[in-house]
Design a protein around this motif. Structure first.
Motif, PDB file in Angstrom:
ATOM      1  N   LEU A 184      -9.090 -59.068  69.446  1.00 35.80           N
ATOM      2  CA  LEU A 184      -8.869 -60.271  68.649  1.00 35.80           C
ATOM      3  C   LEU A 184      -7.392 -60.479  68.321  1.00 35.80           C
ATOM      4  CD1 LEU A 184     -11.894 -59.988  66.187  1.00 35.80           C
ATOM      5  CD2 LEU A 184     -11.711 -61.436  68.211  1.00 35.80           C
ATOM      6  N   LYS A 187      -6.043 -63.894  67.609  1.00 32.70           N
ATOM      7  CA  LYS A 187      -6.444 -64.540  66.362  1.00 32.70           C
ATOM      8  C   LYS A 187      -5.432 -64.229  65.267  1.00 32.70           C
ATOM      9  CE  LYS A 187     -10.483 -66.011  67.944  1.00 32.70           C
ATOM     10  NZ  LYS A 187     -10.852 -67.449  68.020  1.00 32.70           N
ATOM     11  N   ILE A 193     -16.526 -62.409  62.751  1.00 35.49           N
ATOM     12  CA  ILE A 193     -17.033 -62.175  64.104  1.00 35.49           C
ATOM     13  C   ILE A 193     -18.487 -61.716  64.015  1.00 35.49           C
ATOM     14  CG2 ILE A 193     -16.275 -59.752  64.207  1.00 35.49           C
ATOM     15  CD1 ILE A 193     -15.535 -60.300  67.176  1.00 35.49           C
TER      16      ILE A 193
END
Length: 276
Positions: A184, A187, A193
């Motif tokens: 991730l 991000k 999630i």
């Protein structure tokens, strides 16, 4: 009297230099103040400042990181408060600034941590000890060899809903240094999630942090059960509880991080079985 800009770019002016009464609202920096031998100067800490243990037992507590007791802080008559852009609430920090100088850290990677250590060392007239600590940390991390195989991971910090870490966090930098690839990393901050998303990202290991949510064995087992029910067609990634302090504390606790990363890497990378 001293003056300079902290990591947020804010001008900090301290009338009493060195400061003789310090309150820390940041657990990892509380431990740093202890390492800088400020036993007498630190007069207040939060309920989450668990290191050193005898400070946790004896120093006056002034609430938590997100709910500081402003009146209690003011009653201690500090001439310096240590805060964090990420860990503390902006409005509370501004309220404290009305009666006391506040040093605010803003740490996204190891280099930022070194800078904060140096700045706090300068503020408290402990520059020599701060530089000694930084040199030791740099030597430790220099000895941490790059992983021959980086495991694709999700690092969970919260339960219900699951929350992880993005690429602009200190934890992401520690994951990289520990030999993991954060799936991730594109991000920002702390994205939510779910299991289907984890499965779609070809994750090899799910790391369950001990903080801020205190993941335990039963949480790993619950995820394993849910995975088998929801995504039976895909193999379950490795699961592992990890010490969140080693990935998120950016003061002198970093002294223990590299050895922890080595042992974690060895235990995971050499295993062919589910580790819980």
């Amino acid at each position: 009297m001293s003056q300079f800009h902290d990591q947020t770019g804010k001008f900090v002016f301290i009338q009493s230099s060195p400061p003789r009464r310090v309150v820390s609202l940041v657990p990892s920096l509380t431990e740093l103040l202890y390492s800088l031998q400020l036993e007498d100067e630190v007069v207040g800490i939060t309920k989450f400042c668990v290191h050193p243990e005898h400070w946790f037992r004896t120093k006056q507590r002034v609430g938590g990181t997100k709910n500081a007791d402003i009146a209690a802080i003011q009653s201690l008559q500090p001439d310096l408060v240590i805060a964090s852009k990420e860990e503390n609430v902006r409005e509370q920090v501004e309220a404290i600034e009305a009666f006391c100088p506040v040093y605010c850290s803003d740490i996204s990677n190891l280099e930022d941590a070194y800078q904060a250590i140096a700045q706090i060392g300068m503020l408290t007239h402990r520059s020599a000890k701060a530089e000694e600590l930084i040199e030791q940390l740099k030597a430790n991390f220099a000895q941490l060899k790059p992983a021959t195989k980086k495991m694709r991971c999700v690092y969970l910090i919260w339960n219900n809903p699951y929350m992880s870490v993005g690429g602009d966090t200190f934890i992401n930098d520690m994951l990289t240094k520990a030999g993991f690839e954060n799936v991730l990393q594109e991000k920002l901050r702390y994205p939510e999630i779910d299991l289907e998303q984890i499965a779609s990202l070809d994750v090899e290991v799910i790391l369950f942090s001990s903080e801020p949510f205190p993941f335990k064995q039963q949480h790993l087992e619950a995820l394993a059960t849910a995975w088998q029910q929801q995504i039976p067609q895909q193999n379950l990634p490795l699961l592992r509880n990890v010490d969140g302090e080693m990935f998120s504390w950016y003061g002198s606790r970093l002294l223990y991080a590299t050895e922890y990363f080595k042992k974690l890497r060895e235990s995971l990378f050499l295993s062919d079985e589910l580790i819980v």
